[in-house]
Design an enzyme around this catalytic site. Structure first.
Site, mmCIF file in Angstrom:
data_model
loop_
_atom_site.group_PDB
_atom_site.id
_atom_site.type_symbol
_atom_site.label_atom_id
_atom_site.label_comp_id
_atom_site.label_asym_id
_atom_site.label_seq_id
_atom_site.Cartn_x
_atom_site.Cartn_y
_atom_site.Cartn_z
ATOM 1 N N ASP A 33 -4.108 -0.135 -3.942
ATOM 2 C CA ASP A 33 -3.817 -0.144 -2.564
ATOM 3 C C ASP A 33 -4.487 -1.523 -1.812
ATOM 4 O OD1 ASP A 33 -3.448 2.028 0.191
ATOM 5 O OD2 ASP A 33 -4.634 0.229 0.536
ATOM 6 N N ILE A 34 -4.020 -2.211 -0.992
ATOM 7 C CA ILE A 34 -4.635 -3.498 -0.565
ATOM 8 C C ILE A 34 -5.978 -3.423 -0.014
ATOM 9 C CG2 ILE A 34 -3.589 -3.611 1.814
ATOM 10 C CD1 ILE A 34 -2.711 -6.494 0.965
ATOM 11 N N ASN A 95 0.536 11.113 3.082
ATOM 12 C CA ASN A 95 0.469 11.243 4.595
ATOM 13 C C ASN A 95 1.914 10.939 5.244
ATOM 14 O OD1 ASN A 95 -2.458 11.090 4.796
ATOM 15 N ND2 ASN A 95 -2.247 8.854 4.354
ATOM 16 N N GLU A 103 1.429 5.104 7.934
ATOM 17 C CA GLU A 103 1.472 3.852 8.252
ATOM 18 C C GLU A 103 2.613 3.175 7.719
ATOM 19 O OE1 GLU A 103 -1.987 1.504 7.697
ATOM 20 O OE2 GLU A 103 -3.217 2.953 8.503
ATOM 21 N N VAL A 104 3.067 3.186 6.446
ATOM 22 C CA VAL A 104 4.245 2.806 5.869
ATOM 23 C C VAL A 104 5.266 3.564 5.658
ATOM 24 C CG1 VAL A 104 4.889 1.166 3.911
ATOM 25 C CG2 VAL A 104 2.719 1.002 4.847
ATOM 26 N N HIS A 108 5.172 7.345 -0.107
ATOM 27 C CA HIS A 108 4.090 6.965 -1.318
ATOM 28 C C HIS A 108 3.072 8.079 -1.204
ATOM 29 C CE1 HIS A 108 2.924 5.670 2.846
ATOM 30 N NE2 HIS A 108 1.756 5.766 2.368
ATOM 31 N N HIS A 110 -0.816 8.701 -2.374
ATOM 32 C CA HIS A 110 -2.058 7.924 -2.567
ATOM 33 C C HIS A 110 -2.732 8.595 -3.994
ATOM 34 C CE1 HIS A 110 -2.646 5.967 1.341
ATOM 35 N NE2 HIS A 110 -1.568 6.844 1.549
HETATM 36 P P1 5GP Z 1 -0.321 5.394 4.837
HETATM 37 O O1 5GP Z 1 -1.120 5.343 6.072
HETATM 38 O O2 5GP Z 1 1.189 5.083 5.193
HETATM 39 O O3 5GP Z 1 -0.180 6.774 3.959
HETATM 40 O O4 5GP Z 1 -0.676 4.429 3.894
HETATM 41 C C1 5GP Z 1 -0.298 3.129 3.655
HETATM 42 C C2 5GP Z 1 -1.309 2.518 2.643
HETATM 43 O O5 5GP Z 1 -0.496 1.267 2.343
HETATM 44 C C3 5GP Z 1 -2.594 2.136 3.299
HETATM 45 O O6 5GP Z 1 -3.749 2.606 2.512
HETATM 46 C C4 5GP Z 1 -2.670 0.563 3.092
HETATM 47 O O7 5GP Z 1 -3.944 -0.162 2.956
HETATM 48 C C5 5GP Z 1 -1.748 0.112 2.427
HETATM 49 N N1 5GP Z 1 -0.788 -1.126 2.540
HETATM 50 C C6 5GP Z 1 -0.510 -1.432 3.488
HETATM 51 N N2 5GP Z 1 0.084 -2.813 3.623
HETATM 52 C C7 5GP Z 1 -0.152 -2.990 2.162
HETATM 53 C C8 5GP Z 1 0.602 -3.946 1.343
HETATM 54 O O8 5GP Z 1 0.887 -5.041 1.626
HETATM 55 N N3 5GP Z 1 0.093 -4.077 -0.023
HETATM 56 C C9 5GP Z 1 -0.531 -3.058 -0.790
HETATM 57 N N4 5GP Z 1 -0.990 -3.040 -2.068
HETATM 58 N N5 5GP Z 1 -1.134 -1.943 0.095
HETATM 59 C C10 5GP Z 1 -0.646 -1.619 1.629
#
Ligand code: 5GP
Length: 125
Positions: A33-34, A95, A103-104, A108, A110
């Site tokens: 994760d970034i 999520n 968010e994405v 995925h 985690h």
């Molecule tokens: P969500 O809230 O969708 O479950 O989590 C999305 C995750 O993707 C977040 O923890 C965020 O830090 C990670 N993320 C967002 N953009 C990028 C990216 O460009 N590269 C990587 N490696 N992780 C990302």
């Protein structure tokens, strides 16, 4: 929800954006994760276009589903959080949607661990 081909993980899968790869198999990719929220914070994604865990569970093939869970196991082994390998555990989170604070919009998991997590990832601060 229809799949957005321009989401950030689709770009990572197409090689348009770099990632720090942890593991890859035929149908899955895992990368750090970034913005890690724990010492170990790896994202495990299918290579197919699925918006969330529910979409994946309904539409993915048995091979894709097996591949993803195998990738989770390999990531847990590589990052030394697997109980089977003498690690002290982890949290697996998917999520989903607005209420799940996703968010994405590419499914995925985690994998979070490497330290005691308390309620991290379950509640907002
Ligand atoms: P969500 O809230 O969708 O479950 O989590 C999305 C995750 O993707 C977040 O923890 C965020 O830090 C990670 N993320 C967002 N953009 C990028 C990216 O460009 N590269 C990587 N490696 N992780 C990302």
């Amino acid at each position: 929800m229809s799949y957005d081909q321009d989401n950030i993980f689709a770009k990572i899968l197409r090689g348009e954006i770099p990632c720090n790869k942890v593991y890859e198999n035929e149908h899955s990719l895992a990368f750090n994760d970034i913005n890690p929220q724990s010492k170990v914070h790896v994202l495990v994604i299918p290579k197919g276009s699925y918006t969330d865990v529910d979409d994946f569970s309904r539409k993915a093939s048995k091979d894709e589903i097996a591949s993803l869970m195998q990738a989770v196991a390999e990531v847990c082994k590589i990052t030394k959080v697997s109980l089977s390998e003498g690690g002290s555990g982890f949290r697996l989170i998917a999520n989903t949607g607005t209420d799940g604070s996703q968010e994405v919009p590419h499914f995925h998991y985690h994998v979070m661990g490497g330290e005691p997590l308390g309620l991290r990832g379950l509640r907002k601060n």
